[in-house]
Design an enzyme around this catalytic site. Structure first.
Site, PDB file in Angstrom:
ATOM      1  CD  GLU A 132      -2.935  -1.177   0.236  1.00  0.00           C
ATOM      2  OE1 GLU A 132      -3.104  -0.140  -0.441  1.00  0.00           O
ATOM      3  OE2 GLU A 132      -3.604  -2.200   0.052  1.00  0.00           O
ATOM      4  CB  CYS A 180      -1.678   7.105   1.872  1.00  0.00           C
ATOM      5  SG  CYS A 180      -2.973   6.256   2.801  1.00  0.00           S
TER       6      CYS A 180
END
Ligand code: NAD
Length: 546
Positions: free
Chosen positions: A281, A315
């Site tokens: 990720e 993020c």
């Protein structure tokens, strides 16, 4: 990427565990138990051991000094996890889930300590720690404890192939063994423990390497697990810098990495070399598209919050905003009006003090300053903020910032920024918005605002991102039934959450159980005289599609 992660800290004496308060003192005790072998005074005198200093980035003050491990220690840590894993697997998923129900109760009882630890090690407001980490933690513990065992259960079915009528097939999910989890510093629960929960319920033991800036949350949870009676060594926290993570990839059976795209690619290469499964990720540069029929006030309020929450160090932060030209001026005006009520600074005053805290990693402020300078040199307008701020105590902030007149080709539009900045662009119509939203190397998440939900959904379906919200933004990260995963440079392997978010911590074994009394199936030797008629009968079996 945090540059201080590249090497082991300067060696200091093993017995220099100094912490400033109860929470971190207990955390440090766990760290010692978990990662450091007991050492005699003589051994300590001979050999300097690595340590890790944790500071509150919003004050610059040291809040913990922890013993750390080196890459050479990693095989031993993994071996302990391996020794503990078989019994953990043997008790079954339902029994494992029961431990997490107890952990939920423990966490509920320790909410203040939990949010305070996250706030202090990350330099962020308590509100961010509460809504984005505590609420997530409860949701994740509930979801995995309730759904995990069912998702992991054997799937037993009758064979579908007409040649195998009456036979049974079983699909079962077997834990990998020891899962290594490497996490970033921005959300020390969500992106580290959040992955450990399904990995453990799936029957693995876990070695978690938190980011060096923010190990205390992981150590706090390790303490919680110990207090509610988890078996020893099924969950270990490996405190140490980047090379410890690299050594983990060389020793574990599966790796879950969350962090920068640059480091993630290195982890993937190492994992491929060993042929172990991995899940990445990575970074993002999420767009928010405001269509001409959007509720402008709502879109502006959301754009403000989802760009600046957690100081923009998310993020899935909104990092690019595309507004239809017909509502652009109104949008900017409303966003600026909301922005002017936002303050930044040391969140030490607790709830209700500041919206934006410090930079968790000070060097990130230099990257943001460079991106702002590049944008200004290329014609961008700084509407608010725009500067790095260094306090006398060493704490580093970046002023919350609004930029307009930004364009593709500027670093602040093309590269991940990871700070409290808002970049707004004017677009002429939906097609241009979609084209520009997709004109980026990343594809983590996105948001579309528009009152006509069918139209907004059609736009969302054309955006190249793993998750797209309509009339909302990154909240979907706490809706655990929805799989999340980055496209393009934002990730690889199976995502988190949803069924796949736990099944990825297993390998699948198929069992084919033959219950047919036939000694000889038509395809078997000898081919001989009966071969032709058997072939014709078999063909009959398959005559009609089914
Ligand atoms: P980073 O890549 O610098 O570090 C992440 C982790 O990797 C740290 O624990 C670090 O110690 C470790 N590490 C460093 N070098 C390593 C190596 N060679 N081998 C193995 N591990 C190593 O990232 P960061 O600065 O901590 O985090 C910020 C980045 O994380 C941003 O790019 C952000 O977008 C990304 N992120 C992504 C998600 C997501 O879900 N997609 C979530 C949070 C953060």
């Amino acid at each position: 990427m945090d540059p201080s992660e590249t090497g082991v800290d300067a060696a200091t004496d093993q017995d220099t565990t100094i912490v400033s308060d109860v929470a971190t003192a207990e955390a440090a005790t766990v760290a010692e138990k978990v990662v450091a072998e007991p050492k005699t005074k003589a051994a300590v005198a001979k050999k300097k051991a690595p340590s890790l200093t944790v500071r509150n980035p919003s004050t610059g003050k040291i809040i913990a000094e922890l013993p750390a491990i080196t890459p050479e220690d990693v095989p031993g840590v993994v071996a302990k996890g391996r020794a503990a894993q078989a019994r953990w697997e043997a008790i079954g998923a339902k029994a494992r889930a029961e431990y997490f129900k107890k952990l939920r109760t423990w966490l509920w009882d320790h909410e203040a300590e939990f949010t305070d630890t996250i706030s202090r090690e990350g330099g962020k407001p308590i509100e961010d720690a509460f809504y984005l980490e505590f609420v997530y933690a409860l949701s994740a513990l509930d979801y995995w404890a309730k759904k995990g065992p069912g998702i992991l259960a054997d799937k037993r079915r009758l064979a579908k192939n007409r040649l195998f009528v009456g036979n049974t097939v079983v699909e079962r999910h077997v834990p990998h063994g020891v899962v290594g989890i490497i996490g970033p510093w921005n959300y020390p629960f969500v992106n580290s423990i959040g992955d450990a929960i399904p990995a453990l319920i799936a029957g693995n033991s876990v070695v978690l390497k938190p980011a060096s800036k923010t190990p205390l949350t992981s150590l706090l949870i390790a303490r919680g697990m110990r207090e509610v009676g988890f078996p020893d060594d099924v969950f270990q926290v490996a405190v140490g810098p980047g090379p410890v993570g690299s050594a983990m990839v060389d020793n574990v059976d599966m790796i879950m990495f969350t962090g920068s795209t640059e480091v993630g690619k290195g982890v993937a290469k190492q994992a491929v070399d060993r042929l172990i499964p991995f899940s990445l990720e990575l970074g993002g540069k999420d767009p928010l598209v405001v269509l001409d029929d959007a509720d402008v006030q709502k879109a502006a309020d959301h754009a403000l919050y989802y760009s600046l929450v957690n100081g923009g160090q998310t993020c899935m932060s909104i990092e690019r905003i595309y507004v239809d030209t017909s509502i652009y001026d109104e949008f900017v005006e409303r966003l600026v009006a909301g922005f002017d009520k936002v303050s930044y600074g040391d969140p030490v005053g607790g709830v209700g003090t500041v919206e934006v805290g410090s930079m968790t990693v000070g060097s990130q402020a230099d990257i943001i300053a460079e991106q702002v300078a590049d944008a200004v040199a290329k014609g961008a307008k700084v509407v608010r903020g725009g500067k790095k701020v260094e306090k006398a105590d060493g704490a580093i902030y970046f002023e919350p910032t609004i930029l307009t007149e930004v364009t593709h080709g500027m670093e602040i539009v093309d590269e991940e920024t990871f700070g409290p900045t808002i970049q707004i662009m004017r677009v002429s119509g939906t097609e241009e918005a979609i084209r520009l939203a997709n004109d980026n190397q990343y594809g983590l998440a996105a948001a579309v605002y528009g009152k006509d939900l069918r139209r907004a959904e059609n736009v969302a379906r054309r955006i190249e991102a793993g998750t797209v919200a309509i009339n909302d933004s990154l909240v979907f990260w706490a809706e655990l039934q929805l799989e999340l995963g980055g496209w393009k440079q934002s990730g690889a392997g199976d995502g988190r959450h949803g069924e796949v978010g736990i099944l990825k911590y297993t390998k699948t074994q198929g069992l084919f159980i033959s219950r047919m009394p036939l000694k000889r199936m038509p395809q078997m030797f000898p081919y001989g005289k009966t071969s032709g008629s058997l072939k014709a009968i078999t063909k009959l079996f398959f005559r009609l599609p089914g």
